[in-house]
Design a protein around this motif. Structure first.
Motif, PDB file in Angstrom:
ATOM      1  N   UNK A 156       0.830  -1.200   0.000  1.00  0.00           N
ATOM      2  CA  UNK A 156       0.000   0.000   0.000  1.00  0.00           C
ATOM      3  C   UNK A 156       0.870   1.257   0.000  1.00  0.00           C
ATOM      4  N   UNK A 157       0.595   2.150  -0.921  1.00  0.00           N
ATOM      5  CA  UNK A 157       1.342   3.397  -0.994  1.00  0.00           C
ATOM      6  C   UNK A 157       2.676   3.295  -1.710  1.00  0.00           C
ATOM      7  N   UNK A 158       3.113   2.106  -2.059  1.00  0.00           N
ATOM      8  CA  UNK A 158       4.372   1.920  -2.777  1.00  0.00           C
ATOM      9  C   UNK A 158       4.127   1.858  -4.281  1.00  0.00           C
ATOM     10  N   UNK A 159       5.164   2.184  -5.047  1.00  0.00           N
ATOM     11  CA  UNK A 159       5.079   2.024  -6.494  1.00  0.00           C
ATOM     12  C   UNK A 159       6.175   1.076  -6.981  1.00  0.00           C
ATOM     13  N   UNK A 160       6.152   0.791  -8.254  1.00  0.00           N
ATOM     14  CA  UNK A 160       7.087  -0.192  -8.818  1.00  0.00           C
ATOM     15  C   UNK A 160       8.519   0.314  -8.861  1.00  0.00           C
ATOM     16  N   UNK A 161       8.694   1.581  -9.218  1.00  0.00           N
ATOM     17  CA  UNK A 161      10.056   2.100  -9.386  1.00  0.00           C
ATOM     18  C   UNK A 161      10.823   2.090  -8.069  1.00  0.00           C
ATOM     19  N   UNK A 162      10.104   2.251  -6.958  1.00  0.00           N
ATOM     20  CA  UNK A 162      10.782   2.195  -5.654  1.00  0.00           C
ATOM     21  C   UNK A 162      11.534   0.893  -5.499  1.00  0.00           C
ATOM     22  N   UNK A 163      10.876  -0.218  -5.853  1.00  0.00           N
ATOM     23  CA  UNK A 163      11.494  -1.529  -5.690  1.00  0.00           C
ATOM     24  C   UNK A 163      12.585  -1.764  -6.735  1.00  0.00           C
ATOM     25  N   UNK A 164      12.381  -1.298  -7.955  1.00  0.00           N
ATOM     26  CA  UNK A 164      13.384  -1.487  -8.996  1.00  0.00           C
ATOM     27  C   UNK A 164      14.682  -0.766  -8.665  1.00  0.00           C
ATOM     28  N   UNK A 165      14.603   0.262  -7.831  1.00  0.00           N
ATOM     29  CA  UNK A 165      15.785   1.041  -7.468  1.00  0.00           C
ATOM     30  C   UNK A 165      16.480   0.561  -6.200  1.00  0.00           C
ATOM     31  N   UNK A 166      15.976  -0.549  -5.620  1.00  0.00           N
ATOM     32  CA  UNK A 166      16.584  -1.029  -4.378  1.00  0.00           C
ATOM     33  C   UNK A 166      17.849  -1.846  -4.603  1.00  0.00           C
ATOM     34  N   UNK A 167      18.196  -2.117  -5.866  1.00  0.00           N
ATOM     35  CA  UNK A 167      19.447  -2.826  -6.181  1.00  0.00           C
ATOM     36  C   UNK A 167      19.943  -2.330  -7.527  1.00  0.00           C
ATOM     37  N   UNK A 168      21.253  -2.330  -7.744  1.00  0.00           N
ATOM     38  CA  UNK A 168      21.789  -1.876  -9.034  1.00  0.00           C
ATOM     39  C   UNK A 168      21.290  -2.775 -10.164  1.00  0.00           C
ATOM     40  N   UNK A 169      20.960  -2.199 -11.321  1.00  0.00           N
ATOM     41  CA  UNK A 169      20.516  -3.031 -12.447  1.00  0.00           C
ATOM     42  C   UNK A 169      21.660  -3.864 -12.996  1.00  0.00           C
ATOM     43  N   UNK A 170      21.335  -5.024 -13.538  1.00  0.00           N
ATOM     44  CA  UNK A 170      22.355  -5.860 -14.180  1.00  0.00           C
ATOM     45  C   UNK A 170      22.875  -5.147 -15.430  1.00  0.00           C
ATOM     46  N   UNK A 171      24.121  -5.391 -15.797  1.00  0.00           N
ATOM     47  CA  UNK A 171      24.682  -4.757 -17.004  1.00  0.00           C
ATOM     48  C   UNK A 171      23.860  -5.067 -18.264  1.00  0.00           C
ATOM     49  N   UNK A 172      23.201  -6.233 -18.256  1.00  0.00           N
ATOM     50  CA  UNK A 172      22.419  -6.640 -19.434  1.00  0.00           C
ATOM     51  C   UNK A 172      21.070  -5.925 -19.534  1.00  0.00           C
ATOM     52  N   UNK A 173      20.646  -5.304 -18.439  1.00  0.00           N
ATOM     53  CA  UNK A 173      19.328  -4.671 -18.412  1.00  0.00           C
ATOM     54  C   UNK A 173      19.246  -3.583 -19.484  1.00  0.00           C
TER      55      UNK A 173
END
Length: 265
Positions: free
Chosen positions: A133-150
């Motif tokens: 509740x109250x969270x969005x998707x980008x918050x979680x996507x930013x909790x770890x560095x993206x893989x180089x392949x992303x």
């Protein structure tokens, strides 16, 4: 009045006894079946994520329908969270009873909201986002560095995000053929990036059983992000070796999780 012989009396007695025993065993058997049979949920609704469309579910659809499941595939407009939830709710409205709602990637955010539909009995997250509740998707996507392949690209002038063609195979679908990956790239929907920033108003996983699949080779949503979300929500976790499109590369393994959810296991 004719008196029966001893032989006739014994024959009549044993026939009567056999009838009583038959009725008793039939009743016991019916009661035992009633107590041990768990109704199986036969309806499954599949919700795809961003940079994809519903065609990717074909292999999983074939496995589940051959096992007797009624499978519906949502075609998300990808124009907003509200629009994708509305499309999913339309599919749920058409179900004839309890339903397992399955979401992949961005589809996890969609089912987190749409899962409040009264026909949804359980949720299955496939390498999927699972905000609270109250969270969005980008918050979680930013909790770890993206893989180089992303290869998720920044939104264009119209606010639409696409996946980099040069990185699509390795970053999105590394364990399927290049030909399949090229088809997926060509058929990806136009994802309006505003969806990633839209918060959840009511997380269905707080009220309904949830199952989560971690794709251990995922280069689009880091496996550790998946584990953290599922652990936080007390989701039943299954780890499967596969890329972000694990439902295409490992459809049998993914189907087992959906079937387990349908049997409340």
């Amino acid at each position: 009045m004719k008196t029966l012989s001893i032989k006739e009396q014994l024959k009549s007695y044993f026939l009567f006894a056999a009838l009583i025993l038959s009725l008793v065993f039939t009743t016991v058997n019916i009661n035992a079946q009633t107590k041990t049979t768990v109704p199986q949920i036969k309806n499954v609704v599949l919700v795809h994520g961003a940079f994809a469309d519903g065609s990717g579910w074909q292999g999983l659809y074939q496995i589940l329908t051959k096992k007797g499941y009624n499978v519906t595939i949502v075609q998300n407009p990808l124009s907003s969270l509200a629009d994708d939830v509305a499309a999913t709710n339309l599919a749920l409205d058409r179900q004839d009873g309890p339903t397992i709602l399955v979401g992949h990637s961005w589809g996890g955010t969609v089912i987190t909201e749409a899962g409040n539909h009264p026909k949804v009995a359980a949720l299955v997250y496939v390498a999927a986002l699972q905000p609270d509740n109250g969270e969005n998707s980008i918050q979680w996507l930013q909790t770890a560095p993206p893989a180089p392949e992303n290869g998720v690209l920044a939104p264009d002038g119209k606010g639409i995000a696409y996946y980099d063609k040069a990185k699509f195979h390795a970053g999105f679908a590394g364990d399927i053929s290049k030909e399949q990956a090229d088809f997926m790239y060509a058929s990806q929907g136009a994802f309006h990036a505003q969806g990633f920033g839209t918060p959840i108003t009511k997380a269905a996983w707080r009220d309904k059983p949830s199952y989560g699949i971690v794709a251990t080779e995922d280069k689009s949503i880091t496996p550790d992000i998946q584990r953290a979300m599922y652990k936080r929500s007390n989701t039943k976790i299954t780890e499967i070796k596969g890329s972000h499109v694990v439902f295409i590369s490992q459809p049998e393994a993914v189907s087992k999780v959906i079937i387990a959810a349908s049997k409340k296991q």
